[in-house]
Design a protein around this motif. Structure first.
Motif, mmCIF file in Angstrom:
data_model
loop_
_atom_site.group_PDB
_atom_site.id
_atom_site.type_symbol
_atom_site.label_atom_id
_atom_site.label_comp_id
_atom_site.label_asym_id
_atom_site.label_seq_id
_atom_site.Cartn_x
_atom_site.Cartn_y
_atom_site.Cartn_z
ATOM 1 N N MET A 1 0.835 -1.166 0.000
ATOM 2 C CA MET A 1 0.000 0.000 0.000
ATOM 3 C C MET A 1 0.893 1.247 0.000
ATOM 4 O O MET A 1 1.811 1.345 0.795
ATOM 5 N N ALA A 2 0.672 2.152 -0.903
ATOM 6 C CA ALA A 2 1.476 3.356 -1.033
ATOM 7 C C ALA A 2 1.131 4.347 0.072
ATOM 8 O O ALA A 2 -0.034 4.501 0.434
ATOM 9 N N LYS A 3 2.173 4.997 0.585
ATOM 10 C CA LYS A 3 1.958 5.995 1.626
ATOM 11 C C LYS A 3 1.540 7.312 0.985
ATOM 12 O O LYS A 3 1.982 7.654 -0.111
ATOM 13 N N THR A 4 0.727 8.037 1.691
ATOM 14 C CA THR A 4 0.358 9.364 1.207
ATOM 15 C C THR A 4 1.521 10.308 1.483
ATOM 16 O O THR A 4 2.433 10.002 2.271
ATOM 17 N N LYS A 5 1.485 11.459 0.858
ATOM 18 C CA LYS A 5 2.559 12.440 1.065
ATOM 19 C C LYS A 5 2.614 12.886 2.526
ATOM 20 O O LYS A 5 3.680 13.076 3.085
ATOM 21 N N ALA A 6 1.474 13.009 3.153
ATOM 22 C CA ALA A 6 1.425 13.409 4.562
ATOM 23 C C ALA A 6 2.097 12.353 5.441
ATOM 24 O O ALA A 6 2.818 12.693 6.389
ATOM 25 N N GLU A 7 1.883 11.101 5.143
ATOM 26 C CA GLU A 7 2.519 10.013 5.905
ATOM 27 C C GLU A 7 4.027 10.004 5.692
ATOM 28 O O GLU A 7 4.801 9.786 6.624
ATOM 29 N N LYS A 8 4.435 10.268 4.457
ATOM 30 C CA LYS A 8 5.878 10.333 4.170
ATOM 31 C C LYS A 8 6.530 11.488 4.925
ATOM 32 O O LYS A 8 7.609 11.359 5.486
ATOM 33 N N ALA B 1 5.455 12.874 7.702
ATOM 34 C CA ALA B 1 5.461 12.536 9.130
ATOM 35 C C ALA B 1 6.592 11.563 9.440
ATOM 36 O O ALA B 1 7.291 11.702 10.463
ATOM 37 N N ALA B 2 6.819 10.594 8.556
ATOM 38 C CA ALA B 2 7.897 9.622 8.766
ATOM 39 C C ALA B 2 9.263 10.304 8.717
ATOM 40 O O ALA B 2 10.144 10.017 9.538
ATOM 41 N N ILE B 3 9.420 11.225 7.786
ATOM 42 C CA ILE B 3 10.689 11.952 7.670
ATOM 43 C C ILE B 3 10.903 12.850 8.883
ATOM 44 O O ILE B 3 12.020 12.945 9.414
ATOM 45 N N GLU B 4 9.847 13.508 9.351
ATOM 46 C CA GLU B 4 9.966 14.361 10.538
ATOM 47 C C GLU B 4 10.338 13.541 11.768
ATOM 48 O O GLU B 4 11.142 13.972 12.587
#
Length: 120
Positions: free
Chosen positions: A1-8, A10-13
């Motif tokens: 399942m592809a992550k949304t940009k918001a999830e990406k 949040a993961a980077i933060e």
């Protein structure tokens, strides 16, 4: 399942926060090691000092400070310290030159090997 940009994002933060915490921890460990090294150096040098001048043990802190100030202010002491400092600088320069020479030799050896391969 592809992550949304918001999830990406949040993961980077989260990753950035973790890296910042790691950086702070490493800085703290470095400072602690520097304090330990300083304490060890001070204890070792004071022990050496007291072994050479056991009379200094009975001095008060004020008397000891006066003794050091007058001893260090003496011209003879300054010349000795300057000589030792210059000697250390000369030794460091010699070590750096030897290291550079070794690196130059290694580079020359590598160059020799590559030239031989080119000729073959």
């Amino acid at each position: 399942m592809a992550k949304t940009k918001a999830e990406k994002i949040a993961a980077i933060e989260l990753q950035m926060t973790q890296l910042e915490n790691q950086r702070k921890k490493l800085i703290q460990e470095q400072k602690q090691q520097e304090r330990k090294d300083r304490t060890k150096r001070l204890c070792k040098r004071m022990g050496l000092f007291e072994s050479m001048l056991p009379e200094s043990i009975s001095l008060t802190d004020e008397q000891f400070q006066i003794f050091l100030e007058k001893t260090i202010a003496a011209e003879h002491s300054r010349r000795i310290l300057d000589g030792l400092t210059a000697q250390r600088g000369t030794q460091q320069t010699a070590r750096n030159a030897a290291y550079t020479e070794t690196q130059d030799d290694e580079d020359a050896d590598e160059d020799d090997g590559s030239d031989a391969r080119v000729r073959d």
